[in-house]
Scaffold this active site. Structure first.
Site, PDB file in Angstrom:
ATOM      1  N   ASP A 216       0.563  -0.755   0.192  1.00  0.00           N
ATOM      2  CA  ASP A 216       0.214  -0.003  -0.324  1.00  0.00           C
ATOM      3  C   ASP A 216       0.822   1.207   0.386  1.00  0.00           C
ATOM      4  O   ASP A 216       2.153   1.226  -0.066  1.00  0.00           O
ATOM      5  CB  ASP A 216      -1.079  -0.048   1.608  1.00  0.00           C
ATOM      6  N   HIS A 239       2.353   1.971  -3.460  1.00  0.00           N
ATOM      7  CA  HIS A 239       1.045   2.758  -4.369  1.00  0.00           C
ATOM      8  C   HIS A 239       2.034   4.268  -3.757  1.00  0.00           C
ATOM      9  O   HIS A 239       1.225   5.005  -4.233  1.00  0.00           O
ATOM     10  CB  HIS A 239      -0.131   2.953  -2.961  1.00  0.00           C
TER      11      HIS A 239
END
Length: 399
Positions: A216, A239
């Site tokens: 993430d 991310h």
């Protein structure tokens, strides 16, 4: 006479030297053994070290130790260090945690904390990731964070690794003047919701010369953040470095002073990103975002402002975000995009982005999905230096 004085002085000198050395509290002296649960031993060592009136060091030696759950609380009477030389492993089954609503390791209300030693905090998250449906299920099971720091001040966490957390790796709330340096986050790209470091409601936080590989956001910024400095960080997989998502809570506080410099993104989903929810109540301001000297290596979305952030269709787009984004600089960004949209600025119709300056952007795309381009709405950035690709063609240009 001189010899007599020297003999009298030496014990005094030794006492002075020894008084300046931190007292050592090895968990082995408190019953901590490899391949066994050290929760009780660590808690006992912490209790004594925290009560000491001189600096102290708690040592977890080399080896593999088990830990079901731990909460360490200050304030302590003097600076305290947790030196982890070995590997501390969580239960792979999160249902084995004594407190299902708490994190794995929590440290609260400590001034002058140091965590060091070259060791590993292993969250054993692989089994939990397969059961994580929080993206689709608002009533999903809460999974534990590896390291939770709350109200920590004047502290440093360096030369340790957090690995395979079941949830966020690190959560920083209500902290001031805390540094993460040569800090490592390690989890596979497919691990769910494993943000590297999440920071909110804090001031003066530094993330320096660190490597973050996760599933993430490498670093995510929540509300109430002031003066966050990120420098020399390598991110990927992951991310990217994200401000937000913000806007869901009506009482969320302003974010100001975010500095990202000399960072490298490798194969990440995003590079630098700001994300806010539409159809949400918050009216906070996001100001003073500064990105400089950044390398993008095959990054899917290198530069993003997304004020229509709505994953899993959890919201409606009929009401624009009420969050104002302003005073943003993006300078000297170089490298490659994995998609044809190298820059995407989707700002709010209600409160458009203001005072956004772009300088010396050089991004290329070699894929087969069309020419490299940019996407811009409700924003008129100004430019300095060269822009490749041309950004927001109808925006104003400054010399």
């Amino acid at each position: 006479m001189a010899l007599k004085f020297t003999l009298l002085f030496l014990p005094l000198l030794a006492h002075i030297v020894n008084s300046q050395q931190p007292a050592t509290f090895d968990i082995g002296k408190y019953g901590g053994k490899p391949n066994a649960n050290i929760a009780e031993a660590l808690s006992s060592a912490w209790k004594e070290a925290c009560a000491a009136t001189t600096p102290s060091t708690i040592v977890v030696p080399k080896g593999t130790f088990l830990l079901d759950q731990l909460k360490l609380v200050g304030p302590c009477k003097a600076p305290i260090e947790l030196q982890v030389q070995g590997t501390i492993s969580a239960p792979s089954d999160y249902t084995q945690l004594p407190d299902k609503n708490a994190e794995w390791i929590t440290i609260n209300y400590v001034d002058h904390l140091t965590i060091s030693g070259g060791g590993i905090f292993d969250g054993q998250g692989k089994e939990a990731w397969t059961k994580n449906d929080c993206g689709k299920n608002p009533n999903c099971v809460k999974l534990p964070i590896n390291l939770s720091f709350n109200f920590i001040t004047n502290s440093i966490i360096h030369d340790v690794t957090t690995q395979d957390s079941k949830n966020f790796h690190v959560n920083v709330i209500g902290c001031k003047n805390v540094t993460f340096q040569q800090f490592t986050v390690s989890a596979p790209g497919e691990s769910i919701n494993t943000d590297g470091i999440h920071i909110a409601k804090s001031e003066g936080i530094y993330v320096l010369k660190s490597v973050i590989k996760t599933g993430d956001d490498c670093i995510s910024v929540g509300d109430g953040m002031k003066e966050l400095h990120i420098e020399g960080v390598t991110c990927g997989p992951g991310h990217g470095i994200s401000v937000g998502s913000l806007g869901k809570g009506a009482t969320e506080e302003d974010v100001t002073g975010i500095y990202v410099k000399n960072c490298t993104f490798i194969g990440t989903q995003n590079g630098i990103r700001v994300k806010t929810w539409p159809s949400a109540p918050a009216k906070l301001k996001i100001t003073g975002l500064h990105y400089e000297d950044i390398i993008m290596d095959n990054v899917e979305n290198p530069i993003v402002i997304d004020q229509e952030y709505c994953p899993w269709n959890q919201c409606k787009l009929d009401s624009p975000s009420l969050i104002k984004i302003s005073e943003v600089t993006v300078k000297n960004i170089k490298g490659t995009s994995a998609s044809p949209v190298a820059v995407s600025f989707v700002c709010s119709k209600t409160v458009p982005c203001e005072n956004v300056e772009m300088g010396d952007i050089d991004l290329t795309y070699s894929g087969n999905q069309g020419p490299i381009t940019t996407k811009c709405s409700n924003i008129k950035p100004t430019f300095v230096g060269k822009q490749n690709p041309p950004i927001c063609a109808n925006a104003t240009q400054s010399s």
